[in-house]
Each structure stands twice: as structure tokens, then as C-alpha cells.
Write a protein that holds these residues in place. Structure first.
Motif, short mmCIF file in Angstrom:
data_model
loop_
_atom_site.label_atom_id
_atom_site.label_comp_id
_atom_site.label_asym_id
_atom_site.label_seq_id
_atom_site.Cartn_x
_atom_site.Cartn_y
_atom_site.Cartn_z
N PHE A 7 0.83 -1.20 0.00
CA PHE A 7 0.00 0.00 0.00
C PHE A 7 0.87 1.26 0.00
O PHE A 7 0.60 2.21 -0.72
N LEU A 8 1.91 1.26 0.83
CA LEU A 8 2.78 2.43 0.91
C LEU A 8 3.63 2.59 -0.34
O LEU A 8 3.83 3.70 -0.83
N TRP A 9 4.16 1.49 -0.86
CA TRP A 9 5.03 1.58 -2.03
C TRP A 9 4.23 1.55 -3.31
O TRP A 9 4.48 2.30 -4.22
N GLY A 10 3.25 0.64 -3.37
CA GLY A 10 2.47 0.50 -4.60
C GLY A 10 3.38 0.35 -5.80
O GLY A 10 4.32 -0.42 -5.80
N SER A 11 3.10 1.10 -6.83
CA SER A 11 3.99 1.12 -7.99
C SER A 11 4.82 2.39 -8.00
O SER A 11 5.34 2.78 -9.03
N SER A 12 4.91 3.02 -6.85
CA SER A 12 5.62 4.30 -6.76
C SER A 12 7.11 4.09 -6.61
O SER A 12 7.58 3.15 -5.99
N SER A 13 7.84 5.04 -7.16
CA SER A 13 9.29 5.02 -7.02
C SER A 13 9.67 5.77 -5.75
O SER A 13 8.87 6.55 -5.21
N PRO A 14 10.88 5.55 -5.25
CA PRO A 14 11.32 6.31 -4.07
C PRO A 14 11.33 7.82 -4.31
O PRO A 14 11.02 8.59 -3.41
N PHE A 15 11.63 8.24 -5.54
CA PHE A 15 11.61 9.67 -5.85
C PHE A 15 10.21 10.24 -5.71
O PHE A 15 10.02 11.32 -5.16
N ARG A 16 9.22 9.51 -6.20
CA ARG A 16 7.84 9.98 -6.14
C ARG A 16 7.34 10.06 -4.70
O ARG A 16 6.64 11.01 -4.34
N ILE A 17 7.72 9.09 -3.87
CA ILE A 17 7.28 9.11 -2.48
C ILE A 17 7.97 10.24 -1.73
O ILE A 17 7.32 10.97 -0.96
N ALA A 18 9.27 10.42 -1.93
CA ALA A 18 9.98 11.50 -1.25
C ALA A 18 9.47 12.87 -1.71
O ALA A 18 9.29 13.78 -0.89
#
Length: 145
Positions: A7-18
Motif C-alpha cells: 500500500f505504501l510503495w504500490g507502484s511508486s518510485s522512491p523519488f515519487r514518495i519523497a
């Protein structure tokens, strides 16, 4: 545990989350409903931020706003008085004049919000990238039920 991480990571990259956390903090520190807040909100929509990370950043930003509230006015006045001619030229431009950045409280609020967002991004991105790099092979070998 995997469902929470997914849920937290999903298909997101670390750049997108930061970046989402940094924009959330910037959005949380800025005064709600101000023209600057609306510009940052539009920026969040354009950049397709990670919603749960943006929400967490917004909550953290509201906490920071309470803590840093006394710094807004002096910081804004210092910035505006440092180079008056420069700021008069910049703040008189057609679109920028509607942001009310000529008020010390608004300028200080925006400066502190952007500074907190950038500091968080600079510290958080390498950490998330490292975690994602080490955790990524484990997620690819397991199958979700």
C-alpha cells in the motif's frame, strides 16, 4: 505486512514518495486557502503525487506550522528587506503580484515551507532509494495472495 508495504510503495518510485512527502510538508506549512497554497496544490495535482505520502506530509507539515509559526514574520521581513529593489521588481510582475508575497508573514511562510520540504527531500530520498533497492528483489520473488 506485505499488504501494508504494498500500500505504501504500490507502484511508486522512491523519488515519487519523497517528492510527495516534501510537497505535503510544504502544503501543510503554508496557510490554507492562500494563493500560494493553491499554487502548491495545483503543483501536487500536475506532478501526480502519491496520495498517502502527500497526506502524511500534510499532517507533519501542520505540526511544523504550529512549531515554526513565530519564525514566519521575521524571516519574511529579513528576506524582503535584504534587497528591496530586487523584490520590488520581482513582486510587481503580473502573476506574482497576486500571491501577496510582499507581506512579510506570507513570504516567510513560503520560504520556511519550501526549505522544510527541500531538507526533508534531500534526507529522505537516499534512504528510500536504499530501502527500495534492498527490498525490491524480495518482493519480486514472492507472490501476493
Amino acid at each position: 505486512m506485505l499488504k501494508i508495504i504494498n500500500f505504501l510503495w504500490g507502484s511508486s518510485s522512491p523519488f515519487r514518495i519523497a517528492a510527495s512527502l516534501a510537497l505535503g510538508i510544504t502544503l501543510g506549512i503554508c496557510f490554507v486557502g492562500s494563493p500560494v497554497w493553491l499554487v502548491i496544490l495545483v503543483l501536487c495535482l500536475i506532478l501526480r503525487t502519491h496520495i498517502s505520502s502527500l497526506f502524511v506530509g500534510f499532517i507533519i507539515g501542520n505540526i511544523f506550522k504550529i512549531i515554526l509559526h513565530n519564525l514566519f514574520e521575521p524571516t519574511g521581513k529579513t528576506i524582503l528587506l535584504y534587497n528591496e529593489i530586487f523584490w520590488q521588481k520581482i513582486l510587481s510582475k503580473p502573476v506574482i503580484c497576486y500571491l501577496n508575497l510582499n507581506v512579510g508573514m506570507v513570504m516567510g511562510n513560503l520560504f520556511i515551507a519550501i526549505a522544510c520540504g527541500l531538507i526533508l527531500f534531500i534526507f529522505l530520498f537516499p534512504i528510500l532509494k536504499n530501502i527500495h533497492y534492498h527490498m525490491s528483489p524480495k518482493f519480486k520473488t514472492r507472490k501476493l495472495i
